[in-house]
Design a protein around this motif. Structure first.
Motif, PDB file in Angstrom:
ATOM      1  N   ILE A 129      42.161  55.833  56.309  1.00 43.89           N
ATOM      2  CA  ILE A 129      43.422  55.214  55.906  1.00 43.89           C
ATOM      3  C   ILE A 129      43.532  53.921  56.698  1.00 43.89           C
ATOM      4  O   ILE A 129      43.493  53.926  57.935  1.00 43.89           O
ATOM      5  CB  ILE A 129      44.633  56.119  56.185  1.00 43.89           C
ATOM      6  N   VAL A 130      43.648  52.805  55.976  1.00 44.09           N
ATOM      7  CA  VAL A 130      43.654  51.480  56.616  1.00 44.09           C
ATOM      8  C   VAL A 130      44.674  50.590  55.920  1.00 44.09           C
ATOM      9  O   VAL A 130      45.076  50.853  54.779  1.00 44.09           O
ATOM     10  CB  VAL A 130      42.256  50.822  56.550  1.00 44.09           C
ATOM     11  N   PRO A 131      45.111  49.527  56.585  1.00 51.03           N
ATOM     12  CA  PRO A 131      45.940  48.542  55.888  1.00 51.03           C
ATOM     13  C   PRO A 131      45.178  47.987  54.686  1.00 51.03           C
ATOM     14  O   PRO A 131      43.965  47.781  54.740  1.00 51.03           O
ATOM     15  CB  PRO A 131      46.160  47.452  56.944  1.00 51.03           C
ATOM     16  N   GLY A 132      45.894  47.771  53.585  1.00 51.33           N
ATOM     17  CA  GLY A 132      45.255  47.209  52.399  1.00 51.33           C
ATOM     18  C   GLY A 132      44.540  45.914  52.722  1.00 51.33           C
ATOM     19  O   GLY A 132      44.998  45.115  53.552  1.00 51.33           O
ATOM     20  N   PHE A 133      43.416  45.679  52.076  1.00 52.03           N
ATOM     21  CA  PHE A 133      42.582  44.523  52.387  1.00 52.03           C
ATOM     22  C   PHE A 133      43.275  43.214  51.987  1.00 52.03           C
ATOM     23  O   PHE A 133      44.059  43.159  51.029  1.00 52.03           O
ATOM     24  CB  PHE A 133      41.243  44.616  51.670  1.00 52.03           C
ATOM     25  N   ILE A 134      42.944  42.163  52.716  1.00 53.52           N
ATOM     26  CA  ILE A 134      43.477  40.819  52.457  1.00 53.52           C
ATOM     27  C   ILE A 134      42.285  39.883  52.284  1.00 53.52           C
ATOM     28  O   ILE A 134      41.512  39.682  53.219  1.00 53.52           O
ATOM     29  CB  ILE A 134      44.378  40.342  53.609  1.00 53.52           C
ATOM     30  N   ASP A 135      42.119  39.333  51.097  1.00 54.65           N
ATOM     31  CA  ASP A 135      40.979  38.463  50.788  1.00 54.65           C
ATOM     32  C   ASP A 135      41.473  37.037  50.596  1.00 54.65           C
ATOM     33  O   ASP A 135      42.178  36.742  49.624  1.00 54.65           O
ATOM     34  CB  ASP A 135      40.265  38.950  49.528  1.00 54.65           C
TER      35      ASP A 135
END
Length: 322
Positions: free
Chosen positions: A26-32
């Motif tokens: 479980i991780v923070p949603g990715f930022i591209d």
């Protein structure tokens, strides 16, 4: 449902679960912050398809990157994108070096002027969040200062900048290097952008696909800039698609074994990565906590946003937004 994970990263805290956890991570949603397209489409002409393709792979905050075009075409693309479901726009050109143009049409490259930049920002109406610029170009340093003062992040890249050019750009407010060690003098060059960037506090993008940066070079960069890496996809329309013939701007691209190159050349033309791919690739090289930092935390710092505003669960490389 038990929303536990074998490894989680919540509000800056790392925790281990057990073997019976529902998710692997479980991780923070990715930022591209650097991505051109996916699912067979570009953001410039098929944004909903590209957005959906990358969201399926865990991208929560999407910056849509535009390659070099003539100014009127760029304005039209900006006008289109500012109404799409994205966080903002990245202009990767046209203010780039012809020597390191990569997959940008060299005939369309030019030096920046503040008059023209004002026109682009006016069309964007706040949507332009990031611009890549070669700092050695005439007018670049003044343009960097102007952009930073107007809330736009400036990355330096596609550049033949020497050490002093790079220092000037950083002093003017540049905070990022576009796809570090690509489209610039390589690691080991002394009077260069790469050497100054490694020894500064500036953030460094990495396209972690095994081709843009070798594992040994990745580890070398991490050893000197462990807290300053930003994972990006630099994905073209072929992300999430089969090998074949594609295009970037007006230039033909061939994808073979998931590697994109300008057709008939060995010049890399973006990638076919998703952020989920980048997360797993970094996970194998630097471990869980740094993989999270590079795919979520550091890009949030670049954009000055909260990385913990939304989480994803990952199990067997499948993503669930929580």
């Amino acid at each position: 449902m038990n929303f536990s994970a074998k490894y989680s990263y919540i509000n800056g805290l790392f925790a281990e679960g057990d073997s019976n956890s529902f998710f692997d991570f479980i991780v923070p949603g990715f930022i591209d912050i650097h991505c051109h397209g996916g699912g067979g489409m570009y953001f410039s002409n098929g944004a909903p398809t590209a957005i959906a393709s990358h969201r399926k792979a865990g991208t929560r905050v999407q910056i849509a990157s535009l390659v070099t075009e003539n100014i009127e075409t760029l304005k039209s693309q900006i006008e289109y994108l500012k109404h799409q479901d994205i966080y903002g726009i990245h202009l990767e050109g046209p203010y780039l070096s012809s020597k390191y143009c990569g997959a940008h049409d060299p005939k369309l490259l030019k030096s920046p002027t503040i008059v023209e930049i004002k026109e682009l920002l006016a069309v964007g109406d706040g949507a332009i969040k990031l611009i890549t610029m070669a700092p050695e170009l005439p007018g670049a340093i003044e343009s960097i200062e102007y952009l930073v003062n107007h809330g736009v992040v400036v990355a330096i890249g596609h550049s033949a900048a020497n050490a002093q050019d790079t220092r000037n750009a950083i002093k003017a407010g540049a905070t990022l290097v576009t796809h570090f060690n690509n489209a610039m003098e390589k690691l080991g060059s002394t009077d260069s952008l790469s050497e100054v960037a490694l020894n500064s506090k500036i953030y460094l993008e990495q396209i972690q696909d095994g081709y843009h940066l070798s594992k040994s070079d990745s580890l070398s960069v991490v050893s000197r800039a462990a807290n300053r890496i930003v994972a990006v996809t630099d994905a073209i329309s072929a992300a999430g698609c089969a090998d074949g013939d594609y295009q970037i701007g007006s230039l033909p691209v061939t994808v073979k074994n998931k590697v994109a190159k300008l057709s008939g050349t060995e010049t890399l033309a973006g990638s076919t990565l998703t952020m989920l791919d980048a997360f797993y690739n970094f996970l194998s090289i630097v471990g869980f906590e740094q993989a999270v930092s590079y795919t979520s935390i550091n890009p949030a710092k670049i954009l000055n946003i909260n990385p913990y505003a939304g989480y994803i669960g990952i199990k067997d490389r499948e993503v669930t937004f929580l």
